[in-house]
Design an enzyme around this catalytic site. Structure first.
Site, PDB file in Angstrom:
ATOM      1  N   THR A  70      94.636  77.758 120.546  1.00 49.06           N
ATOM      2  CA  THR A  70      95.545  78.094 121.398  1.00 49.06           C
ATOM      3  C   THR A  70      96.787  78.660 120.664  1.00 49.06           C
ATOM      4  O   THR A  70      97.463  79.555 120.884  1.00 49.06           O
ATOM      5  CB  THR A  70      95.974  76.875 122.341  1.00 49.06           C
ATOM      6  OG1 THR A  70      94.787  76.553 123.116  1.00 49.06           O
ATOM      7  CG2 THR A  70      97.085  77.129 123.239  1.00 49.06           C
ATOM      8  N   ASN A 149      84.055  82.572 126.213  1.00 48.04           N
ATOM      9  CA  ASN A 149      83.662  81.147 126.174  1.00 48.04           C
ATOM     10  C   ASN A 149      82.989  80.801 127.478  1.00 48.04           C
ATOM     11  O   ASN A 149      82.266  79.542 127.316  1.00 48.04           O
ATOM     12  CB  ASN A 149      85.354  80.431 126.131  1.00 48.04           C
ATOM     13  CG  ASN A 149      86.075  80.757 127.237  1.00 48.04           C
ATOM     14  OD1 ASN A 149      86.521  82.135 126.948  1.00 48.04           O
ATOM     15  ND2 ASN A 149      86.518  80.102 127.893  1.00 48.04           N
ATOM     16  N   SER A 197      89.121  78.071 115.735  1.00 48.97           N
ATOM     17  CA  SER A 197      89.318  76.623 115.999  1.00 48.97           C
ATOM     18  C   SER A 197      88.321  75.555 115.469  1.00 48.97           C
ATOM     19  O   SER A 197      87.150  75.937 115.559  1.00 48.97           O
ATOM     20  CB  SER A 197      89.731  76.312 117.596  1.00 48.97           C
ATOM     21  OG  SER A 197      89.619  75.013 117.960  1.00 48.97           O
ATOM     22  N   GLY A 198      88.784  74.417 114.755  1.00 51.01           N
ATOM     23  CA  GLY A 198      88.023  73.696 114.048  1.00 51.01           C
ATOM     24  C   GLY A 198      86.803  72.988 115.094  1.00 51.01           C
ATOM     25  O   GLY A 198      85.704  72.673 114.807  1.00 51.01           O
ATOM     26  N   HIS A 199      87.347  72.755 116.379  1.00 48.13           N
ATOM     27  CA  HIS A 199      86.506  71.677 116.939  1.00 48.13           C
ATOM     28  C   HIS A 199      85.130  72.426 117.829  1.00 48.13           C
ATOM     29  O   HIS A 199      84.499  72.118 118.582  1.00 48.13           O
ATOM     30  CB  HIS A 199      87.146  70.670 118.017  1.00 48.13           C
ATOM     31  CG  HIS A 199      87.825  71.521 119.309  1.00 48.13           C
ATOM     32  ND1 HIS A 199      87.248  71.552 120.566  1.00 48.13           N
ATOM     33  CD2 HIS A 199      88.894  72.335 119.372  1.00 48.13           C
ATOM     34  CE1 HIS A 199      87.958  72.146 121.091  1.00 48.13           C
ATOM     35  NE2 HIS A 199      89.133  72.822 120.843  1.00 48.13           N
ATOM     36  N   THR A 235     104.347  69.098 108.598  1.00 43.57           N
ATOM     37  CA  THR A 235     103.372  68.245 107.551  1.00 43.57           C
ATOM     38  C   THR A 235     102.061  68.884 107.793  1.00 43.57           C
ATOM     39  O   THR A 235     101.326  68.607 108.827  1.00 43.57           O
ATOM     40  CB  THR A 235     103.814  67.021 107.619  1.00 43.57           C
ATOM     41  OG1 THR A 235     105.067  66.735 107.598  1.00 43.57           O
ATOM     42  CG2 THR A 235     102.642  66.370 106.615  1.00 43.57           C
ATOM     43  N   CYS A 323      88.601  74.133 130.060  1.00 44.10           N
ATOM     44  CA  CYS A 323      90.167  74.326 130.337  1.00 44.10           C
ATOM     45  C   CYS A 323      90.619  74.726 131.881  1.00 44.10           C
ATOM     46  O   CYS A 323      91.531  74.283 132.174  1.00 44.10           O
ATOM     47  CB  CYS A 323      90.745  75.462 129.589  1.00 44.10           C
ATOM     48  SG  CYS A 323      90.079  75.475 127.831  1.00 44.10           S
TER      49      CYS A 323
HETATM   50  N1  PLP Z   1      90.034  80.736 122.871  1.00 43.97           N
HETATM   51  C1  PLP Z   1      88.796  80.396 123.415  1.00 43.97           C
HETATM   52  C2  PLP Z   1      87.873  81.719 123.597  1.00 43.97           C
HETATM   53  C3  PLP Z   1      88.217  79.273 123.604  1.00 43.97           C
HETATM   54  O1  PLP Z   1      87.163  78.889 124.049  1.00 43.97           O
HETATM   55  C4  PLP Z   1      89.156  78.061 123.521  1.00 43.97           C
HETATM   56  C5  PLP Z   1      88.888  76.463 123.764  1.00 43.97           C
HETATM   57  O2  PLP Z   1      88.121  76.356 124.764  1.00 43.97           O
HETATM   58  C6  PLP Z   1      90.573  78.372 123.015  1.00 43.97           C
HETATM   59  C7  PLP Z   1      91.013  79.750 122.880  1.00 43.97           C
HETATM   60  C8  PLP Z   1      91.766  77.309 122.732  1.00 43.97           C
HETATM   61  O3  PLP Z   1      91.308  76.416 121.387  1.00 43.97           O
HETATM   62  P1  PLP Z   1      91.699  75.342 121.173  1.00 43.97           P
HETATM   63  O4  PLP Z   1      91.024  74.149 122.051  1.00 43.97           O
HETATM   64  O5  PLP Z   1      91.497  75.009 119.784  1.00 43.97           O
HETATM   65  O6  PLP Z   1      93.410  75.094 121.427  1.00 43.97           O
END
Ligand code: PLP
Length: 380
Positions: A70, A149, A197-199, A235, A323
């Protein structure tokens, strides 16, 4: 539990956690400090930066660590808008972007920018010709995601990036779902800015990257200290950064095998659902889709009811992007593909990882079959 919501988040891999742990309570240094204790931290961040860069063919100096996808999306888009405001105030994106992109664009619209939200076809694909047609003399940025996504459609970003460059426009791609899952080469794919994004790849939450091509000028996003070469203050989150780096390294080493495994499970699930459940449809592109993504709609059922029954069996799934779940609005992505609101409300996303098995897939397919039948009989 059978976890089929890997597009929402993934389990931190054991080897990733192992590398992260010492940075909490043994090597807990602030890497910005000058004493020797901090040197190890500086080195760990440099290693992670190299690993994060390598899997997209970038150089370490082009990687900036952020708090996640994000933030990377916000930074890329707002920063280009600010830096290039003198040149123009028009941005092109698509209707199926993640809200991190869409809401950033809406924010900019309130501040005098104009945004073109491109339509997609029924598979969720952005037509490069429509990108070309939307370009104006004042266009400063094109932002189209690498892969969606919700429905997993992989976008023709190499072509879109080329169109951007042929017209002297910067190209950003939200690669949060693609990074570490499918091959990406920032040079060959004409990418100037990339968010990840890491997760989403077996790394921790709360850490991400923004790739910024050498020579592209961005303004800092977080103001404060001099971390991340003065571009992103705060940090350094060493455990997170180390974890993302390790996850990227592992993803790079095993990408081909993982893609093959996920594709096998994905195609089996798709085949079983479509052939065994009448009135079921596959959402997204048949072939140009992420190896681990399936997304279905079912005539005459509510996606939320399917989720509840799957949950009662210990199966984690999603009926839209994580989300947006919690709100019962139909997915903006499915609506953009031309789907009716009713069918969009019946959608179910099952997203796989390298850790899922054929047995799990068969169990889910069997249970889904009886759940849909039961819900239809009950009129839900
Ligand atoms: N962009 C896409 C295509 C995503 O699928 C997501 C999370 O589901 C994000 C952005 C947001 O990433 P983060 O959860 O690391 O903020």
């Amino acid at each position: 539990m059978i976890y089929l919501d890997n597009a929402a988040t993934t389990r931190v891999k054991n080897d990733v956690l192992k590398e992260m742990l010492p940075w909490f309570s043994e090597d807990y240094c602030n890497p910005s400090a000058v004493y020797t204790f901090a040197d190890k931290g500086k080195e760990a961040i440099a290693t992670a930066r190299g690993r994060a860069a390598k899997i997209i063919g970038a150089s370490p100096a082009e990687i900036y660590f952020t708090s996640g996808g994000t933030e990377a999306d916000n930074w890329a888009i707002k920063s280009v808008a600010e830096t290039l405001a003198v040149k123009g105030k028009h941005i092109i994106t698509s209707k199926i972007e993640h809200h991190a992109v869409l809401h950033t664009c809406e924010y900019l619209e309130k501040h005098g920018y104009e945004v073109t939200y491109l339509d997609v076809d029924k598979y969720g694909t952005v037509n490069p010709e429509s990108v070309k047609a939307a370009i104006r003399p004042d266009t400063i940025l094109i932002s189209v995601m690498t892969a969606n996504n919700e429905i997993g459609t992989v976008e023709p970003i190499t072509e879109i990036g080329k169109i951007a460059h042929d017209n002297g426009i910067l190209f950003h791609t939200d690669a949060v779902q693609a990074y570490g899952h499918i091959p990406i080469d920032v040079t060959k794919m004409n990418i100037d800015l990339l968010s990840a994004s890491g997760h989403k790849l077996g790394g921790p939450k709360g850490v991400g990257i923004l790739y910024v091509k050498k020579g592209v000028r961005l303004c800092p996003f977080m103001h404060g200290g001099a971390q991340e070469r003065g571009m992103r203050a705060g940090t350094s989150n060493i455990p997170g950064i180390v974890g993302l780096g390790k996850a990227a390294q592992l993803a790079g080493e095993s990408m081909t095998a993982h893609m093959e495994h996920e594709r096998t499970l994905r195609d089996r699930l798709i085949k079983r659902v479509l052939s065994e459940i009448p009135g079921s449809y596959l959402n997204g592109h048949e072939t140009q889709r992420l190896p681990g993504n399936t997304n279905f709609s079912f005539d005459g059922v509510e996606g939320e009811s399917v989720l509840v029954l799957l949950d009662s069996l210990g199966i984690c799934a999603s009926s839209g992007s994580a989300c947006t779940s919690g709100s019962l609005d139909p997915s903006h992505v499915l609506l953009a593909t031309g789907m009716s609101e009713t069918l969009a409300r019946s959608s179910l996303r099952l997203t796989l990882s390298d850790e899922n098995t054929i047995e799990e897939i068969d169990f889910v397919a069997d249970e889904l079959k009886s759940i849909i039948k039961k819900l239809r009989e009950a009129g839900r």
